[in-house]
Scaffold this motif. Structure first.
Motif, short mmCIF file in Angstrom:
data_model
loop_
_atom_site.label_atom_id
_atom_site.label_comp_id
_atom_site.label_asym_id
_atom_site.label_seq_id
_atom_site.Cartn_x
_atom_site.Cartn_y
_atom_site.Cartn_z
N SER A 46 1.04 -1.31 0.03
CA SER A 46 -0.05 -0.07 0.15
C SER A 46 0.85 1.14 -0.01
N LEU A 47 0.42 2.03 -0.46
CA LEU A 47 1.11 3.60 -0.66
C LEU A 47 0.43 4.69 -0.05
N ALA A 48 -0.91 4.22 0.46
CA ALA A 48 -1.53 5.02 1.07
C ALA A 48 -1.23 5.57 2.49
N ALA A 49 -1.18 7.03 2.65
CA ALA A 49 -0.89 7.61 4.01
C ALA A 49 -1.87 7.53 4.83
N PRO A 50 -1.99 7.32 6.21
CA PRO A 50 -3.17 7.27 6.92
C PRO A 50 -3.86 8.66 6.93
N ILE A 51 -5.15 8.39 7.04
CA ILE A 51 -6.19 9.73 7.05
C ILE A 51 -6.65 9.60 8.49
N VAL A 52 -6.28 10.60 9.19
CA VAL A 52 -6.71 10.55 10.83
C VAL A 52 -7.59 12.06 10.84
N ALA A 53 -8.38 11.56 11.51
CA ALA A 53 -9.69 12.93 11.79
C ALA A 53 -8.72 14.06 12.62
N GLY A 54 -8.82 15.22 12.27
CA GLY A 54 -8.21 16.09 12.91
C GLY A 54 -6.62 16.39 12.53
N ARG A 55 -6.18 15.53 11.59
CA ARG A 55 -4.64 15.72 11.38
C ARG A 55 -4.68 16.20 9.97
N SER A 56 -4.31 17.52 9.79
CA SER A 56 -4.37 18.26 8.58
C SER A 56 -2.93 18.35 8.03
N ILE A 93 -17.65 10.51 6.53
CA ILE A 93 -16.21 11.17 6.59
C ILE A 93 -16.21 12.73 5.67
N THR A 94 -15.33 13.53 6.01
CA THR A 94 -15.27 14.75 5.39
C THR A 94 -13.64 14.86 5.07
N LEU A 95 -13.61 14.81 3.70
CA LEU A 95 -12.06 14.81 3.43
C LEU A 95 -11.71 16.14 2.40
N PRO A 96 -10.58 16.87 2.59
CA PRO A 96 -9.97 17.58 1.71
C PRO A 96 -9.51 16.76 0.63
N ILE B 93 -14.94 17.07 0.29
CA ILE B 93 -16.16 15.96 0.02
C ILE B 93 -16.50 15.57 1.41
N THR B 94 -17.90 15.16 1.48
CA THR B 94 -18.56 14.47 2.60
C THR B 94 -19.16 13.26 2.15
N LEU B 95 -18.91 11.99 2.83
CA LEU B 95 -19.12 10.94 2.27
C LEU B 95 -19.65 10.14 3.13
N PRO B 96 -20.99 9.45 3.21
CA PRO B 96 -21.36 8.26 4.12
C PRO B 96 -20.65 7.20 3.73
N THR B 97 -19.93 6.67 4.62
CA THR B 97 -18.93 5.80 4.04
C THR B 97 -19.62 4.36 3.33
N HIS B 98 -20.98 4.13 3.86
CA HIS B 98 -21.75 2.87 3.39
C HIS B 98 -22.83 3.38 2.44
N GLY B 99 -22.78 4.72 2.06
CA GLY B 99 -23.55 5.40 1.05
C GLY B 99 -23.00 5.60 -0.33
N ALA B 286 -12.37 4.16 10.95
CA ALA B 286 -13.74 4.33 10.15
C ALA B 286 -14.15 2.91 10.00
N VAL B 287 -15.70 2.52 9.76
CA VAL B 287 -16.18 1.32 9.79
C VAL B 287 -16.79 0.82 8.25
N GLY B 288 -16.12 1.84 7.54
CA GLY B 288 -16.65 1.55 5.97
C GLY B 288 -15.54 2.21 5.38
#
Lengths: 297, 297, 297, 297
Positions: A46-56, A93-96, B93-99, B286-288
Motif C-alpha cells: 500500500s502507498l496510502a498515508a493514514p487519514i486521521v480525523a483532525g490531522r491536517s 467522513i469529510t475529506l479535503p 467532500i463529505t461521504l457516508p462511508t456506506h452510502g 472508520a467502519v466503512g
C-alpha cells in the motif's frame, strides 16, 4: 471570460481538441502488460498515508479530515436494543481532496485562465468541474518506477530541498531503469514520515526541482507521484512561477499528479519497478480524488 | 458491558484470539497469482458507481454525499488574480462511508454485543473503531468471480427479490467456475442501474437469499460483493434476523463485504474470472471504506 | 448502566423529578420586567464573537468552523446566466457548537453518569440528546449583570488566572449591584480579545475560581456567562475536579452557561445592568446552542 | 465583470455610496423604544422552527441539516472513564443557512450582477461575501407587526397561493395597525406547519403576491419575514421575474428578509404588535444567518 493571452501549450490537441484525459491516453493493455512484466513476488504494497480525523497537512485553506459516527457501539451500550437480530455502526467522513493521498484532476491547475488542452478555468465553478474532473480518470494501471530521493542515512529531505534533473537521472541510471511512455514515476522525499512525526514545515516542502520540467515532459509519462504536498519542491526558486512542474506536466501535457503518498514501505523493498495501481474515488465533478494506490511487486 | 450470552461463532479464533483481519488472512501471493492467471486482455474495468453530490441511496439515516469547492474558476472570473503564476481549484467532500461504493469493515456488524472474533462492539465509539476498522484491511488483490443474477431480458431484479443458493450454484456451474478459498465473489442484481435511473425502492432491495449463508461460509471466500446496499436481499424472510449473510459471513468468518458496486460494465464483458483489486481509503478508525474497485480482465 | 454511586445533588427535584429546564424555571414575566427596568438608552450591544471559517479556539477535539458556498457571484462571472430574472448566492456552515459563542445545554456535563436532575448520561447518544438538549431552552430574557474581571490597564487576564469569590463580590459591591434570582451574570476575562489577537493559550484560560461555586449557587442565577471557553478558569486547582463550577451550577442547579462571548463592547459602555437576551438556535437534540446574545442598555 | 446595463435602483445611495446596511439604518433607539412600547405582558415567544438532522425543506440544492456527536454518553457507557471528575458531550452541526430559520444577508440576491446599493455580485466568491455579508447585520430590535394570512378555519395556505396587497392592507386595517418606517413585518402562511406535518410541496409555496412590492417598498420597513421559504409566493406569475419582492425590497431598498419562521405560537396570542428581536449568528462572510427570533409581547 476569454483570457487576453491564451498562450496554448504546443502539446495541446495531441489527443484531439476536446480531450480531457491527457496522458492517460498513453495507457491501455500495453501499459498494463508492461507493468505486469515487473511482477515477480505477487506482493501488494500500500502507498496510502493514514487519514486521521483532525490531522491536517497544514496547507493553508485546507481543512483537516473529519470522521463522525452515525451509529456506534456506545449507542447500544447506552441502551439501544439490537433490532432485527443485529447491531451495527455507521459513519461519515469529510475529506479535503488534496489533503489526503490523492490524484490531482486536470481541472486542478491553470494559467491565464486555461487548463490542460485549453479548457477554460470557468468550467470549474461551485457545482464542480464540468470538464477535466476526477471522474474522467478511472483506474490507472501501468508500470511504476520508483526513485528514492532520500540519501542513505537521512530520514527525509529538508523543507524546501529541491532535487534537480541531473540527480534524478543519475538515480534512474543507477537503478538501471529507463522511463518509457505511459510509466508512473514515483519519487520519495520522506515528507510523509516527517509529517507523521510532526516534524514537517507546513510552508515549505522538499520535492523535484523546476529544472526537471522539460526532461520529464519529454518522457511522456502518464503520472508523476510523490510523498509530499505537490511533487515539486515548494517554494520554487521563481516567485513568478511557483508550480513549474504542475504547469509543464499537468497543464501542458495532461500528466496526472499523485500526492501525499506514503512510500516508506515501498522503499524498504528495494524495488524500482512494479505494477502501479491507482483507482480514485469516482467523484463526479471533483478536482481531486482520494485514493489508496498499490504497488504490486 | 459484557454480553450476557456471548455465543461465540465456532470459526472464531481460527487466526488467533486477537485477529482483526478475518478472511483477509486467506490472501497473499498465492491469491494474487490465482487472480493474475485469469488476466488475458490486460483491460481494467472500473466497478465504482458514480458519487454525485446530493444523490443519496435513500437508506435511512445516511446523508447524501456533499461536494464543496474551496476555490474555483469562478473566483478568478470574479476578479481573483492568478498569484505566483497560476490559478487553481480545490474542494472538500463529505461521504457516508456506506452510502457509496465501499467495503464494510469488520467493525460494521455485531450481534449480542460481539463482532467478528469476539471483539466487543464497545470498541466502536464516537472516536471510531479501535478494533476491526477499515485501516486494518489494506489492498485486496485476489481472483474475482462474477455471477450475473439478472436474467437475460431484464434490467434488474425486483425490490426484495432474493436469489437462493441453488440458483447461485447453478449459475456458477454454468460458467464452469469453482469457488476457491480466498476468492472474491461478486454478484449483480442490477440495483445500481435502477438507482441511477431513479427507479429503486429505498426500503427493499434484491440480493442473495438467506439460504446462501451456510454454503458461502463453506467456500472460505475473502470477500463477497454486490451492486446493492447490502449484498443480501432486504428485508430478509426472518424478522428476527434481518442480515443473516452479514452475521454468518462478515461476523462469523470475517469475510469482507463490498457494496454499491456498479457491475454493468463487467457484465457486458461476459467474463467470469479476473484479478479483483480493491484498495479502500486508509481511514483510521472508520467502519466503512469508500473504494473504486477494478476488475483486470 | 446504573451508576454505582449516584450521589444526587440536594437541589435536584426542586422543579419536579422530570424537569429539564433547571434554573430557566426562575425566568418569566418578572425576570423580563426586571431586565427591562434597566433599559435606559434603547441601545442594543452584540455580545457575539465573530465566527470565521478555519479559525478554531484551539480546544482539543473541536474542529474549526467551516463555511462553503453552494452558489456565488463567481459562478455567474464564469458564465452562469441569471435565470428567472435574478442571481443569488447560497451557503452552508459547519459549527462546533461549543467552539463559537454558545449556550451549554444541560446535557453537556455529568458526573457519575448523572446529568442535572439525575437524568442519566445515556440519554445522550449518537442521535443526540433525548433529554436536556438545547431545544428545551428557548429564548432567555432577564436582567443581565456585568462584571469586568480585567483590571484597568490590562488587556486580558493571564492563561489560567483565576478570580476568586472575594474579588467577584467586591466588584459587584463596587458597582452597587446585588444579584437576584433569575439574573444572568456575565464576567469578562479578556480571553476573546487575546484569541482574536492570536495570543491565547489553547490549554489554559482565565476565569472564575472554584471557590465561587458555593456562593454563586446560592444566588439562584439563571445563567452565568463569560468571554472564555468555560466560564471557570482552566485548569482548576483540583486535578480530581477540573470543572467545579460546571458541576456545582450547571449539573447541580441547572444553571445555563454562556461561553465564548465577546464582552469588549459591553465593557466600554460602563454599564453593569441591562436586559440580557439570548435565543439559541432551535437545534433538536444538540448539546450546545450557537447564539448571538444581546445586551439592551 | 462590469454589467452592461447596471440599472441602479433609484433608492441606492440613500445611506451613502458604500452603505452595506440598507434599511437597518432606520433602526436605533427610536425603533427599540417603539417596539418596547408594545410590550405589555413581558412574555417572550420563540419564532424559530425546529432544526432536525436529516430534515430538509426540500428546496433544490440545499442539503439537510446534519448533527454529529463528537462525544456522548454512549462513549462512557462503552467504557470511557470520566477523567478529571466529569463526563461531557460535544457536537458539531452543519446547516444550510437558507434552510433553517434565518435572515437573508443583502449579499443573497442580485440582478444584472448588482446587489443592493450597486455592490457587484463578484464580491461574493468561494471565500464568502466581502460585502453585504450577514456579519454586517448585528442585532435587530424594532417594533414587530404580525399579519396572519391564513383564513380562519384553514391550517395553511395552498402551495403557490399568493396574497395580494389589497388583502394585506385590509388585514392591517382590521388590526388597526399602521406600518411605520423601521418596522419588522411578519406574515404567516402556515407553510411551516405544513412542512412539519410533511404536507408541503417543495416546488411551490404560498406567500405575498408580487403586487405587494411597490406598496411595501413605500413603507420603509427594516425587515419582512414569513413562515415560508422566501416570503413571496413561488412561483411568481411572471416567469421573467421569479423573485419580485426580493428584487424590490432586499436588492432595491436593502430590506432584510427573515424566512422559515414558525409563527404558529405567535398567531395563537392574537397579538399584532410587539418587540421583535432577531440576532443572527455572527458568521463572517456568510450570505444567510441562522437565527432564533423572539417576539416580546
Amino acid at each position: 471570460m476569454t483570457p487576453i493571452d491564451p498562450a496554448p501549450d504546443p502539446s495541446w490537441g495531441r489527443w484531439g481538441p476536446d480531450d480531457e484525459r491527457g496522458a492517460l491516453n498513453t495507457l491501455g493493455p500495453r501499459a498494463v502488460a508492461r507493468g505486469l512484466a515487473c511482477v515477480v513476488d505477487h506482493v501488494a504494497v500500500s502507498l496510502a498515508a493514514p487519514i486521521v480525523a483532525g490531522r491536517s497537512t497544514g496547507a493553508v485553506g485546507r481543512p483537516a479530515p473529519a470522521h463522525h459516527m452515525l451509529r456506534d457501539g456506545g449507542d447500544y451500550a447506552a441502551g439501544l436494543p439490537e433490532r432485527g437480530g443485529f447491531g451495527f455502526s455507521d459513519d461519515v467522513i469529510t475529506l479535503p481532496t488534496h489533503g489526503v493521498t490523492h490524484l490531482d484532476a486536470l481541472a486542478h491547475i491553470w494559467k491565464d485562465g486555461l487548463m490542460y488542452n485549453g479548457h477554460p478555468s470557468t468550467e470549474v465553478s461551485s457545482r464542480g468541474a464540468r470538464r477535466l474532473g476526477i471522474h474522467t480518470v478511472g483506474p490507472i494501471l501501468t508500470r511504476g518506477v520508483f526513485v528514492d530521493l532520500v540519501p542513505a542515512g537521512r530520514s527525509w529531505l529538508d523543507p524546501g530541498e529541491a532535487v534537480g534533473v541531473a540527480d534524478l537521472r543519475a538515480k534512474l541510471d543507477a537503478a538501471d531503469v529507463t522511463l518509457e511512455p505511459g510509466d508512473a514515476l514515483l519519487v520519495r522525499t520522506g515528507w510523509t514520515q516527517a509529517w507523521i512525526a510532526g516534524e514537517n514545515d507546513p510552508h515549505r516542502w522538499p520535492g523535484l526541482h523546476a529544472d526537471c520540467a522539460d526532461w520529464l515532459a519529454e518522457q511522456d509519462l502518464a503520472l508523476v507521484g510523490a510523498d509530499n504536498i505537490g511533487v515539486e519542491a515548494f517554494p520554487s526558486s521563481d516567485p513568478d512561477c511557483q508550480v513549474p512542474l504542475h504547469l509543464a506536466l499537468l497543464r501542458g501535457h495532461g500528466v496526472i499528479f499523485c500526492e501525499l503518498l506514503d512510500l516508506a514501505a515501498l522503499a524498504e523493498t528495494g524495488r524500482s519497478t512494479f505494477l502501479f495501481i491507482a483507482s480514485p474515488l469516482n467523484l463526479v465533478g471533483a478536482v481531486g480524488g482520494p485514493v489508496a494506490p498499490v504497488a504490486l511487486l
